[in-house]
Write an enzyme that holds these catalytic residues in place. Structure first.
Site, PDB file in Angstrom:
ATOM      1  N   ARG A 151     -30.147   3.703  16.619  1.00 36.05           N
ATOM      2  CA  ARG A 151     -29.665   4.866  15.309  1.00 36.05           C
ATOM      3  C   ARG A 151     -28.412   5.378  15.401  1.00 36.05           C
ATOM      4  O   ARG A 151     -27.220   5.338  14.832  1.00 36.05           O
ATOM      5  CB  ARG A 151     -30.862   5.335  14.490  1.00 36.05           C
ATOM      6  CG  ARG A 151     -31.852   4.610  14.016  1.00 36.05           C
ATOM      7  CD  ARG A 151     -33.108   5.497  13.584  1.00 36.05           C
ATOM      8  NE  ARG A 151     -33.914   5.721  14.639  1.00 36.05           N
ATOM      9  CZ  ARG A 151     -34.989   5.346  14.977  1.00 36.05           C
ATOM     10  NH1 ARG A 151     -35.355   4.469  14.096  1.00 36.05           N
ATOM     11  NH2 ARG A 151     -35.690   5.374  16.272  1.00 36.05           N
ATOM     12  N   ARG A 232     -30.861  13.346  25.735  1.00 32.67           N
ATOM     13  CA  ARG A 232     -31.990  14.178  26.398  1.00 32.67           C
ATOM     14  C   ARG A 232     -31.566  14.698  27.922  1.00 32.67           C
ATOM     15  O   ARG A 232     -31.017  13.722  28.564  1.00 32.67           O
ATOM     16  CB  ARG A 232     -33.290  13.286  26.587  1.00 32.67           C
ATOM     17  CG  ARG A 232     -34.088  13.417  25.172  1.00 32.67           C
ATOM     18  CD  ARG A 232     -35.059  14.497  25.003  1.00 32.67           C
ATOM     19  NE  ARG A 232     -35.744  14.562  23.956  1.00 32.67           N
ATOM     20  CZ  ARG A 232     -35.334  14.944  22.620  1.00 32.67           C
ATOM     21  NH1 ARG A 232     -34.026  15.152  22.367  1.00 32.67           N
ATOM     22  NH2 ARG A 232     -36.149  14.851  21.733  1.00 32.67           N
ATOM     23  N   ASP A 256     -25.624  18.860  25.122  1.00 30.56           N
ATOM     24  CA  ASP A 256     -26.323  19.693  24.099  1.00 30.56           C
ATOM     25  C   ASP A 256     -27.792  19.798  24.500  1.00 30.56           C
ATOM     26  O   ASP A 256     -28.641  20.599  23.999  1.00 30.56           O
ATOM     27  CB  ASP A 256     -26.312  18.871  22.828  1.00 30.56           C
ATOM     28  CG  ASP A 256     -27.368  19.588  21.526  1.00 30.56           C
ATOM     29  OD1 ASP A 256     -26.779  20.776  21.270  1.00 30.56           O
ATOM     30  OD2 ASP A 256     -28.091  18.922  20.947  1.00 30.56           O
ATOM     31  N   GLU A 261     -35.053  23.188  29.577  1.00 30.75           N
ATOM     32  CA  GLU A 261     -34.760  23.783  28.311  1.00 30.75           C
ATOM     33  C   GLU A 261     -35.709  25.089  27.913  1.00 30.75           C
ATOM     34  O   GLU A 261     -36.828  25.042  28.019  1.00 30.75           O
ATOM     35  CB  GLU A 261     -34.349  22.884  26.969  1.00 30.75           C
ATOM     36  CG  GLU A 261     -33.354  21.977  27.283  1.00 30.75           C
ATOM     37  CD  GLU A 261     -33.382  20.982  26.025  1.00 30.75           C
ATOM     38  OE1 GLU A 261     -33.815  21.433  24.882  1.00 30.75           O
ATOM     39  OE2 GLU A 261     -32.426  20.084  25.932  1.00 30.75           O
ATOM     40  N   HIS A 280     -29.082  22.657  22.196  1.00 30.52           N
ATOM     41  CA  HIS A 280     -30.022  21.569  21.496  1.00 30.52           C
ATOM     42  C   HIS A 280     -29.759  21.652  20.023  1.00 30.52           C
ATOM     43  O   HIS A 280     -30.737  21.855  19.385  1.00 30.52           O
ATOM     44  CB  HIS A 280     -31.613  21.853  22.093  1.00 30.52           C
ATOM     45  CG  HIS A 280     -32.155  20.485  21.769  1.00 30.52           C
ATOM     46  ND1 HIS A 280     -33.055  20.046  22.841  1.00 30.52           N
ATOM     47  CD2 HIS A 280     -32.192  19.599  20.791  1.00 30.52           C
ATOM     48  CE1 HIS A 280     -33.582  18.808  22.587  1.00 30.52           C
ATOM     49  NE2 HIS A 280     -33.257  18.527  21.150  1.00 30.52           N
TER      50      HIS A 280
HETATM   51  P1  NAD Z   1     -33.121   5.180  18.779  1.00 28.40           P
HETATM   52  O1  NAD Z   1     -34.414   4.704  19.422  1.00 28.40           O
HETATM   53  O2  NAD Z   1     -32.787   4.561  17.392  1.00 28.40           O
HETATM   54  O3  NAD Z   1     -32.105   4.471  19.973  1.00 28.40           O
HETATM   55  C1  NAD Z   1     -32.339   4.492  21.307  1.00 28.40           C
HETATM   56  C2  NAD Z   1     -31.754   3.240  21.739  1.00 28.40           C
HETATM   57  O4  NAD Z   1     -31.610   3.472  23.182  1.00 28.40           O
HETATM   58  C3  NAD Z   1     -32.491   2.030  21.343  1.00 28.40           C
HETATM   59  O5  NAD Z   1     -31.713   1.140  20.829  1.00 28.40           O
HETATM   60  C4  NAD Z   1     -33.146   1.437  22.759  1.00 28.40           C
HETATM   61  O6  NAD Z   1     -32.808   0.064  22.782  1.00 28.40           O
HETATM   62  C5  NAD Z   1     -31.842   2.208  23.807  1.00 28.40           C
HETATM   63  N1  NAD Z   1     -32.375   2.110  25.139  1.00 28.40           N
HETATM   64  C6  NAD Z   1     -33.709   2.220  25.599  1.00 28.40           C
HETATM   65  N2  NAD Z   1     -33.601   2.047  26.987  1.00 28.40           N
HETATM   66  C7  NAD Z   1     -32.277   1.776  27.129  1.00 28.40           C
HETATM   67  C8  NAD Z   1     -31.657   1.726  28.523  1.00 28.40           C
HETATM   68  N3  NAD Z   1     -32.221   1.822  29.581  1.00 28.40           N
HETATM   69  N4  NAD Z   1     -30.291   1.682  28.676  1.00 28.40           N
HETATM   70  C9  NAD Z   1     -29.540   1.480  27.185  1.00 28.40           C
HETATM   71  N5  NAD Z   1     -30.312   1.598  26.135  1.00 28.40           N
HETATM   72  C10 NAD Z   1     -31.401   1.941  26.255  1.00 28.40           C
HETATM   73  O7  NAD Z   1     -32.900   6.597  19.032  1.00 28.40           O
HETATM   74  P2  NAD Z   1     -32.095   7.643  18.286  1.00 28.40           P
HETATM   75  O8  NAD Z   1     -32.481   8.147  16.956  1.00 28.40           O
HETATM   76  O9  NAD Z   1     -30.633   6.840  18.367  1.00 28.40           O
HETATM   77  O10 NAD Z   1     -32.030   8.687  19.151  1.00 28.40           O
HETATM   78  C11 NAD Z   1     -31.197   8.628  20.410  1.00 28.40           C
HETATM   79  C12 NAD Z   1     -31.466   9.688  21.491  1.00 28.40           C
HETATM   80  O11 NAD Z   1     -31.100  11.006  20.945  1.00 28.40           O
HETATM   81  C13 NAD Z   1     -33.145   9.974  21.557  1.00 28.40           C
HETATM   82  O12 NAD Z   1     -33.323  10.723  23.146  1.00 28.40           O
HETATM   83  C14 NAD Z   1     -33.430  11.191  20.824  1.00 28.40           C
HETATM   84  O13 NAD Z   1     -34.707  12.066  21.166  1.00 28.40           O
HETATM   85  C15 NAD Z   1     -32.213  11.955  20.943  1.00 28.40           C
HETATM   86  N6  NAD Z   1     -32.082  13.112  19.829  1.00 28.40           N
HETATM   87  C16 NAD Z   1     -31.239  14.094  20.283  1.00 28.40           C
HETATM   88  C17 NAD Z   1     -31.009  15.219  19.152  1.00 28.40           C
HETATM   89  C18 NAD Z   1     -30.678  16.338  19.479  1.00 28.40           C
HETATM   90  O14 NAD Z   1     -31.002  17.518  18.885  1.00 28.40           O
HETATM   91  N7  NAD Z   1     -29.505  16.574  20.258  1.00 28.40           N
HETATM   92  C19 NAD Z   1     -31.397  14.679  17.800  1.00 28.40           C
HETATM   93  C20 NAD Z   1     -31.814  13.451  17.560  1.00 28.40           C
HETATM   94  C21 NAD Z   1     -32.214  12.694  18.422  1.00 28.40           C
HETATM   95  C1  MLT Z   2     -35.139  15.003  18.111  1.00 35.96           C
HETATM   96  O1  MLT Z   2     -35.550  14.348  18.996  1.00 35.96           O
HETATM   97  O2  MLT Z   2     -35.063  14.725  16.900  1.00 35.96           O
HETATM   98  C2  MLT Z   2     -34.183  16.197  18.520  1.00 35.96           C
HETATM   99  O3  MLT Z   2     -34.572  16.766  19.743  1.00 35.96           O
HETATM  100  C3  MLT Z   2     -33.893  17.258  17.572  1.00 35.96           C
HETATM  101  C4  MLT Z   2     -34.916  18.393  17.481  1.00 35.96           C
HETATM  102  O4  MLT Z   2     -35.882  18.201  16.638  1.00 35.96           O
HETATM  103  O5  MLT Z   2     -34.503  19.320  17.471  1.00 35.96           O
END
Ligand code: NAD
Ligand code: MLT
Length: 312
Positions: A151, A232, A256, A261, A280
């Site tokens: 996503r 992450r 981030d 953490e 974060h």
């Molecule tokens: P998502 O599940 O939509 O996308 C993750 C993608 O990673 C998938 O398409 C999957 O196929 C791919 N993937 C899995 N293993 C892989 C590998 N070995 N090599 C390459 N690609 C691989 O998730 P998302 O909603 O796009 O979120 C992505 C990341 O961002 C997650 O770790 C989520 O926890 C993190 N996140 C962080 C914050 C924040 O506050 N910083 C906010 C939202 C999400």
């Molecule tokens: C998440 O995985 O959605 C993120 O870590 C965002 C958060 O809840 O802070």
């Protein structure tokens, strides 16, 4: 009556439907220790968390009435999923609500890195007018490598294309046809580290992705690379990244998220002149926090009422 405990700060607007429901009693109690949570959890049918609460085996075991844990966000790495399964407790998350917000944060980090905005701000605000120290680079015509095209990764790729960047990426689950339609050239990690100008990671943290960028990748990396991690902590080996900065392989990094953490005060990223850090904040917009709270509240109430629900 269903008792729901909200143990992290979650948008009131998003929780409104729960607070308005006649069959629900919502209690907000944030910042509690594990012991304090264990002591009160037996009274609750559902627990709503963001990322601060560690939903441990002990907490789930004490939750004798607990039917569901709702995570207002994407990652469920703060929840012991094995323990939840063994106690028959459903875990739901809100996978879509913060996608654009987190993408925008990663993009903001990339632009801040390219133009040294935090460093320039600090110096200017400190009274120094230094126009020579902060020569930046354009994004236009640069290659962005995206690791993880789910996503968030896809939203970042779309915006990068609008900035005139060439986008290459790696995701074992993305079909080539879809990537082509999005203008992304799928390749492998090795090619990305050797050829990109910027790399941004958007995978979950798993056995496969832990230290996906580590010494072997930094050793062959294109010089002048800039790296962004808004996914992450642990996907990038922090020690190896520091070594790569010291050797002049990297031009900068923006983080981030951290292996620990919050990072300890002496963490070398916190006062490194070439590293930008945020605490974060990826998902921290008004819109995203309302979205994830609405999504997770809907799912939790459906589960408690034994109505059909969706969870991606
Ligand atoms: P998502 O599940 O939509 O996308 C993750 C993608 O990673 C998938 O398409 C999957 O196929 C791919 N993937 C899995 N293993 C892989 C590998 N070995 N090599 C390459 N690609 C691989 O998730 P998302 O909603 O796009 O979120 C992505 C990341 O961002 C997650 O770790 C989520 O926890 C993190 N996140 C962080 C914050 C924040 O506050 N910083 C906010 C939202 C999400
Ligand atoms: C998440 O995985 O959605 C993120 O870590 C965002 C958060 O809840 O802070």
């Amino acid at each position: 009556m269903f008792n729901i405990l909200v143990s992290d700060p979650i948008s009131d607007f998003g929780l409104q439907q729960l607070m308005d429901a006649e069959d629900v009693e919502v209690t907000k109690a944030t910042g509690l220790s594990e012991e304090e949570l264990v002591a009160i959890i037996p009274a609750y049918d559902a627990l709503l968390v963001r990322s601060q609460t560690k939903v441990t085996r002990a907490l789930l075991e004490a939750g004798v009435r607990l039917q569901v844990v709702g995570r207002a966000g994407v990652g469920v790495d703060n929840i012991d999923l094995d323990a939840a399964t063994s106690w028959g407790i459903i875990v739901v998350n809100a996978p879509d609500g913060n996608t654009v917000t987190t993408c925008e944060h990663a993009f903001a980090m990339m632009m801040a890195l390219a133009r040294h905005i935090p460093q320039a701000y600090a110096k200017t605000a400190g009274g120094q007018w230094d126009r020579k120290a902060f020569l930046g680079v354009e994004l236009r015509n640069k290659t962005l490598g995206v690791l993880g095209l789910g996503r968030i990764g896809i939203e970042v790729a779309k915006r990068a294309a609008a900035f005139g960047m060439k986008v290459i990426g790696y995701d074992p689950f993305l079909l080539e046809e879809r990537a082509n339609k999005l203008g992304i050239r799928l390749t492998d990690v090795d090619t990305i580290v050797r050829t990109a100008d910027f790399i941004t990671v958007h995978t979950p943290l798993t056995e496969e992705t832990r230290h996906m960028l580590a010494k072997p990748q930094f050793d062959v990396m294109k010089r002048g690379m800039r790296i962004i991690n808004c996914a992450r902590g642990g996907i990038i080996d922090e020690t190896a990244l520091l070594e790569a900065l010291d050797k002049g392989i990297l031009a900068g990094a923006a983080f981030d998220v951290f292996e620990q953490e919050p990072p300890p005060p002496e963490h070398p990223f916190l006062n490194h002149p070439q590293i930008i850090v945020t605490p974060h904040l990826g998902a921290s917009t008004l819109e995203a926090q309302e979205n994830v709270a609405i999504d997770v509240s809907e799912q939790v109430i459906h589960i408690l009422r034994q109505e059909p629900f969706k969870n991606a």
